[in-house]
Enzyme design. Structure first.
Site, mmCIF file in Angstrom:
data_model
loop_
_atom_site.group_PDB
_atom_site.id
_atom_site.type_symbol
_atom_site.label_atom_id
_atom_site.label_comp_id
_atom_site.label_asym_id
_atom_site.label_seq_id
_atom_site.Cartn_x
_atom_site.Cartn_y
_atom_site.Cartn_z
ATOM 1 N N ASP A 139 0.855 -1.176 0.000
ATOM 2 C CA ASP A 139 0.000 0.000 0.000
ATOM 3 C C ASP A 139 0.900 1.238 0.000
ATOM 4 O O ASP A 139 2.097 1.141 0.277
ATOM 5 C CB ASP A 139 -0.888 -0.038 1.251
ATOM 6 C CG ASP A 139 -1.793 1.176 1.367
ATOM 7 O OD1 ASP A 139 -2.324 1.610 0.341
ATOM 8 O OD2 ASP A 139 -1.937 1.689 2.487
ATOM 9 N N ARG A 196 -5.701 3.978 -8.174
ATOM 10 C CA ARG A 196 -7.163 4.035 -8.164
ATOM 11 C C ARG A 196 -7.768 2.634 -8.001
ATOM 12 O O ARG A 196 -8.777 2.304 -8.625
ATOM 13 C CB ARG A 196 -7.694 4.658 -9.447
ATOM 14 C CG ARG A 196 -7.356 6.127 -9.632
ATOM 15 C CD ARG A 196 -8.158 6.986 -8.696
ATOM 16 N NE ARG A 196 -8.170 8.395 -9.081
ATOM 17 C CZ ARG A 196 -8.636 9.356 -8.315
ATOM 18 N NH1 ARG A 196 -9.108 9.083 -7.123
ATOM 19 N NH2 ARG A 196 -8.624 10.608 -8.723
ATOM 20 N N ASP A 241 -1.280 -0.908 6.101
ATOM 21 C CA ASP A 241 -1.513 -0.408 7.450
ATOM 22 C C ASP A 241 -2.974 -0.159 7.765
ATOM 23 O O ASP A 241 -3.306 0.168 8.907
ATOM 24 C CB ASP A 241 -0.747 0.900 7.655
ATOM 25 C CG ASP A 241 -1.380 2.056 6.910
ATOM 26 O OD1 ASP A 241 -1.486 3.151 7.480
ATOM 27 O OD2 ASP A 241 -1.763 1.877 5.747
#
EC number: 7.6.2.1
Length: 1221
Positions: free
Chosen positions: A427, A832, A858
């Site tokens: 991420d 996206r 996270d």
């Protein structure tokens, strides 16, 4: 309240039959309910236990244990025998009790029982701790309403429908309907850290109709019927209606107080119990992380199957040979049986050779059962457990000082998997970046404001060779979350801008459109904000700095202190009535608030993602939309996170009409969320664009260096983010994921062809056009990638794809093409993307490419990705603990991946490979000596060794040294592992657990077993004991077994890259344990043929010569092989060993990250002692530091350390070395 007492007595003292005359129908009529109860809903009668008895709701007692007193043994044994190896040994133990077994059943049953006992003790201990924790929780006290007074009872006696009082800082014992509070505005504040790890306070509001039920006298009058959904695990949804005084009131998640949360900043609240025990939402979410098995463990299963096949072949050979061998000519074997005996019962009846083969097959299976190591699994479990709890969890290099967060191994099953990772899915926000948002720039009415320069812009300029002339030179100290400086907006200067009215709407939107809670004094300097996300907090802080200070909120109002509105320096407090809040979710990607100004003006403020807001803008704003889009792209290229702000003025008629639909949707028990979204669509239209915000989220410390190091290690990193493509690309540049030397393939939905299709509005055509374009782009990019790979010095490749294109690329028809293109790329950036798409991409590589994957994130939106990968790593950051709770390993910073993978992962992989292959070698060697003996016993299944030799071989005589190797072996130091990350590639290629490696160990097993058997037996033929007698069977087998024990233990030392005192103690102790055992065993058992065997052997010269020469001869082949391999075909780590063979392992004070100067004097002295020079061993050409000799070096270094006995010898040896020089 008499029903309360009757219920309590029946529940605690015995079962009572529910009253037959009370039915749900009569009760429903009494409380004014008209419609019958739907099966998917539950009905609860508040403050009436007797009415709830027929439904038999579950109690509030919880049990998280796996077993109880009755189920522990059967269930525990079932769990153990699910392992193939344990089931195999159970079968062997059963076979050993039959007449065909050549071994005593005790010798098979005892080792299996010992292993099972240890495993069951471990299970019992873990379950006992869970039981104690359950008892502590169940016996917590809570105040419950009884006979118009508060009575204290344990949590476990709480029942659905009870009225309870919860005091400040106490935890909610069940899921409660919030009725009343001591706060005047009917709100309370709760902390949900136990649910999601978020420490920011949440606001909950009681229904106005129930505010009065605060005192026990008043609460006892409360009689309501609660209709709500059945228990489920959705933490953030709740649908229900409260029927009170023939009035139906809709309930939402804001009216529910979940078990596990705690009450804050409120004296006490009163609530009604809705869900209890295991039906509470937190308990329904307390499922285990999906069980994962490492790749090495799955390959171990294949090795075990290989051993089974080997065992079968050995037994088949022996059984067939036995059938061929038996013949009546061997009259001395008694094959005909005794006179009058039925020879058909003979196991070796030559007239029934098929039966002989079958029976002998089972006999040999029992005899050769040691080929499968019984202690393998428990040894591996022990090694993994210690590696995770003592090494990973206690590594100071992965300790984050700022947050006081160490690394955490939440499972020990995947330690070695960390050493083979080839793909990392990461991420962005909070993982690569800090998730500490700062308001940085903005665009209002087509004008850009903000003079700062971001990290990304500096990186772009540096790559382009451009020197930036930074305008941001202000020394003003800003609030945390606000890093904006532009004289045109600050301190009321916005009133002089061309568009002051739009600026005013912009600031009010920031101050009103949110769900932030203020805390502390109502002054700009002392107030703090509790926000659901750092972005929201940053926007409210920005509004405060612009002069629109949000300082108070109630369930229906927001108070803002506005400065410079009418004139510069003017300050006024304005109260805005909040009529509706349309909350943000991942589907809507926007948040709206309908508010009423003091003058009666109705306004809807909306903020959200640019693509969502642009779809809902009113016509006639083309110029502003175009300019704002350019600004959004500019902000995105600078690595900033953007949001668009818009508003809409509402007429009273339009609002009232819409509000009726909103209330109706809010009261719905089914599909409430979907209906609310549909209603929101009706009013979030014809919006007026105000502008956009740009928030900076800086990179975490050490991320670029970490990614560069991991790339050198052969690991490919994919970034999966929900941000815009421009932002994602620039973050990729900033963290070294992408560079200018790479050839970039960009697959985007922002093309002219796709825009034209979207403008036409035909959804079917849009889908077809996007799919065709994606297919065309994938084909083109794949051809270019293959062309680049065919060139000798082609550039590295990078793929960038957005979520809309990814949705079609993941379809079955295009997935293979996407996978092939992705695997050819060095870096991949997906922007996206939704949480589901993150998991799909991870699964595509895991299943399609069959490579080891690791996902790191996270936030709650990363949970599915973390669980989809082979290894999941959670970052304990700003977005709560949901990612950590779903992960296998938890760290505080992305940069700690370097130590987790390159050090601990690599060490664990190498150690476990050695452990497994060594287990395979030592058991095969031992079993083959028995196999060679079979050829000299007529293939009868006669045993070569005594039963107890065979049983204790794995459990005692060779068990400990291999565990020590699994814990302490180290090829290179941690510093060298990170200095030469290329070493990690050996794990990716699985160099140390290939079939070639297994075959090499098998070859030397065969070689050594031949040496043990034939050399010992041949030499024994020509030898006699001290009385002149020839050696017997047990003499020879004891001699051979002694050689086996000594040799396999010494062979282990040859595999070690580093040797510590624990190696010497374990190897020496294992050999010594054999001699102690044989001395006692030979002396104690008068009935067996082993009586005094060892004493007879040790009285001869033959014993000592054999014990010296046989291990040397057996290990000579291994020694030659290792020399040739190290000289001519060295592993990478062996080259590094030779390069640094004369260097001790360096551990400098500054290497221990972030400890700084926070050591106490005692800790500083201990640390200084720990850093003193060590004894250096150069075994196999590598320097390894052994502990000890601290005080000798401490004197030279000026550090105090206590004197130790061995230092005298150390000083003498040092002096002798100095004289030689």
């Amino acid at each position: 309240m008499s029903g309360w007492n009757r219920s309590s007595r029946s529940r605690l003292g015995g079962r009572s039959n529910p009253p037959l005359e009370r039915t749900s129908t009569t009760t429903t009529v009494r409380l004014g309910r008209v419609q019958p109860q739907a099966p998917s809903n539950r009905t609860i009668y508040c403050n009436d236990r007797e009415a709830n008895l027929p439904v038999k709701f579950v109690g509030n007692s919880i049990a998280t244990t796996k077993y109880n007193f009755l189920t522990f043994l059967p269930k525990g044994l079932f769990e153990q025998f699910r392992r193939v190896a344990n089931l195999y040994f159970l079968g062997i133990s059963i076979l050993s009790t039959t007449p065909i077994s050549p071994v005593n059943p005790v010798t098979n049953v005892v080792p299996l029982s010992f292993v099972l006992f240890l495993s069951l003790v471990k299970e019992a201990w873990e379950d006992w701790k869970r039981f104690q924790n359950d008892m502590t929780i169940n016996n917590n006290s809570v105040d419950v309403l009884q006979d118009q007074r508060w009575e204290t009872i344990p949590w476990k006696r709480l029942q659905v429908g009870d009225i309870v009082r919860i005091k400040q800082n106490a935890f909610f014992p069940a899921d409660l309907l919030f009725l009343a509070t001591t706060n005047a505005d009917g709100v309370c504040y709760i902390e949900t850290a136990n649910l999601d790890g978020e420490t920011n306070l949440k606001i909950r509001k009681a229904l106005e109709k129930t505010w009065d039920y605060l005192t026990p006298e008043k609460a006892s009058e409360f009689k309501g019927e609660l209709q709500c959904e059945q228990p489920n695990n959705s933490l953030y949804t709740f649908t229900g209606n409260l029927i009170i005084d023939k009035q139906t009131l809709p309930l939402s998640p804001n009216h529910l107080l979940l078990r596990g949360c705690s009450l804050r900043n409120t004296e006490y609240i009163v609530g009604a119990v809705v869900f209890t025990g295991h039906e509470t939402k937190v308990m329904m979410n307390s499922m285990n992380v999906p069980s994962k098995r490492s790749t090495l463990e799955r390959k171990l299963d294949k090795l075990i199957i290989g051993l089974f096949i080997t065992l079968f072949c050995m037994c088949l050979i022996g059984a067939i040979c036995s059938g061929v061998f038996i013949n009546y000519k061997y009259y001395y074997l008694g094959l005909r049986g005794s006179k009058g005996e039925n020879i058909s019962y003979s196991s070796f009846n030559p007239d029934n050779r098929f039966l002989v083969i079958i029976l002998n097959m089972f006999t040999l299976i029992t005899l050769y059962s040691t080929i499968i190591p019984i202690s393998l699994y428990i040894s591996i479990e022990m090694i993994k457990f210690i590696q995770s709890t003592q090494y990973i969890n206690n590594d100071l290099r992965m300790y984050h000082m700022e947050s006081n967060t160490p690394a955490l191994a939440r499972t020990s099953n995947l330690n070695e998997e960390l050493g083979q990772v080839e793909y990392i899915f990461s991420d962005k926000t909070g993982t690569l970046t800090r998730n500490l948002m700062e308001f940085f720039k903005c665009s209002i009415g087509g004008e850009v404001y903000g003079t700062g320069v971001t990290e990304i812009e500096r990186g772009i300029a540096q790559r382009s060779g451009i020197k930036l002339n930074e305008e941001y030179t202000s020394d003003t100290v800003h609030d945390k979350g606000f890093n904006f400086d532009d004289a045109k907006l600050m301190r009321g200067a916005w009133r002089n801008e061309p568009n002051p009215d739009i600026c005013k709407e912009f600031f009010r939107c920031l101050a009103i459109c949110h769900t932030v809670l203020p805390e502390g004094d109502e002054s700009p300097e002392k107030i703090t904000y509790q926000a659901a996300s750092p972005d929201e907090s940053a926007l409210v802080i920005a509004a405060k700095n612009f002069g629109f200070f949000f300082y108070r909120r109630s369930p229906t109002t927001i108070c803002v202190r506005e400065s410079h509105v009418e004139k510069v320096g003017d300050v006024q407090d304005v109260s805005y009535e909040i009529l509706n809040v349309l909350e943000f979710n991942s589907t809507r990607k926007r948040q709206s608030v309908v508010c009423r100004y003091p003058d009666g003006r109705l306004v809807l403020y909306c903020k959200g993602a640019d693509n969502v807001i642009y779809e809902r803008l009113a016509d006639g704003q083309d110029d502003l939309k175009k300019v704002s889009r350019e600004h959004l792209e500019l902000f995105g290229s600078s690595g900033l996170r953007t949001l668009c702000l818009a508003y809409r003025d509402l007429s009273p008629d339009v609002y009232e009409s819409w509000n009726e639909k909103f209330i109706q949707a809010k009261s719905s028990l089914r599909d409430r969320e979907k209906k609310l979204d549909e209603v929101a669509e009706l009013i979030e239209i014809d919006l007026i664009l105000i502008g956009c915000t740009a928030i900076e989220d800086k990179l975490q410390e050490g991320v670029p260096a970490c990614i560069e190091t991991l790339a050198r290690a052969g690991i490919k990193i994919w970034m999966l983010t929900g941000d815009k493509m421009e932002t994602a690309i620039n973050i990729g540049y900033a963290c070294n994921l992408i560079n200018n030397a790479m050839k970039q393939f960009i697959i985007s939905s922002e093309t002219d062809v796709i825009r034209e299709a979207e403008n036409r509005g035909d959804q079917v055509e849009i889908a077809r056009v996007i799919k065709d374009e994606v297919k065309k782009d994938l084909k083109r990019c794949l051809e270019e990638a293959q062309h680049c790979l065919r060139t000798v010095s082609g550039p590295k490749l990078a793929l960038v794809i957005d979520g809309k294109c990814l949705m079609y690329a993941l379809e079955p028809t295009l997935r293979v093409m996407l996978l092939n293109l992705s695997l050819n790329c060095h870096s991949v950036v997906c922007c996206r993307v939704s949480p589901l798409q993150k998991a799909q991409v991870t699964s595509m590589v895991r299943k399609g490419a069959r490579r080891i994957t690791l996902s790191i994130g996270d936030g709650a939106n990363d949970v599915s990705m973390i669980q989809a990968a082979h290894v999941g790593v959670g970052i304990s950051g700003q977005e709560g603990m949901q990612a950590v709770m779903a992960s296998d390993f938890a760290i505080a910073q992305f940069r700690f991946l370097t130590d987790l993978l390159l050090v601990h992962g690599r060490w664990s992989y190498i150690r476990l490979c050695k452990v497994i292959t060594y287990f395979f070698y030592k058991n095969l060697t031992f079993t083959l000596t028995q196999f060679w003996f079979t050829f000299y016993t007529g293939y009868s299944g006669q045993r070569f060794y005594d039963d107890w030799y065979q049983s204790l071989y794995n459990v005692i005589f060779t068990a400990l040294p291999v565990v020590i190797v699994g814990l302490f072996d180290k090829d290179v130091s941690a510093a060298l592992s990170k200095k030469y990350p290329e070493l990690y590639r050996e794990g990716i290629r699985n160099v140390f657990f290939r079939w070639r490696v297994v075959a090499t160990w098998a070859f030397f097993s065969v070689y050594q077993s031949l040496i043990f058997f034939y050399v010992v037996t041949s030499s024994a033929v020509r030898s006699v004991d001290s009385s002149g007698k020839m050696f017997g069977h047990m003499d020879v087998s004891t001699m051979a077994f002694t050689c086996v024990v000594v040799t396999v233990n010494l062979r282990l030392l040859m595999t070690c890259n580093s040797i510590t005192r624990w190696h010497y103690i374990s190897v020496g102790g294992s050999i010594l344990a054999w001699f102690i055992f044989i001395f006692i065993y030979c002396f104690a058992d008068h009935r067996k043929s082993v009586y005094y065997v060892i004493f007879v052997l040790m009285s001869t010269f033959y014993f000592y010569m054999t014990l010296l020469l046989v291990p040397i001869l057996a290990l000579f082949g291994d020694f030659v092989y290792q020399v040739l391999q190290r000289w001519f075909f060295p592993y990478d780590y062996q080259i590094i060993q030779e390069l640094h063979r004369d260097e001790p392992e360096g551990r400098r004070r500054e290497d221990l990250l972030e400890i700084g100067n926070n050591l106490t004097p005692a800790e500083a002295r201990s640390y200084a002692v720990a850093q003193l020079p060590r004894e250096i061993s150069k075994h196999t050409g590598f320097a390894f530091d052994s502990p000890g000799y601290e005080s000798f070096f401490a004197k030279q270094a000026g550090v105090y350390a206590p004197q130790k006995a061995w230092d005298v010898a150390r000083r003498a040896s040092m002096r002798r070395t100095a004289k030689k020089k």
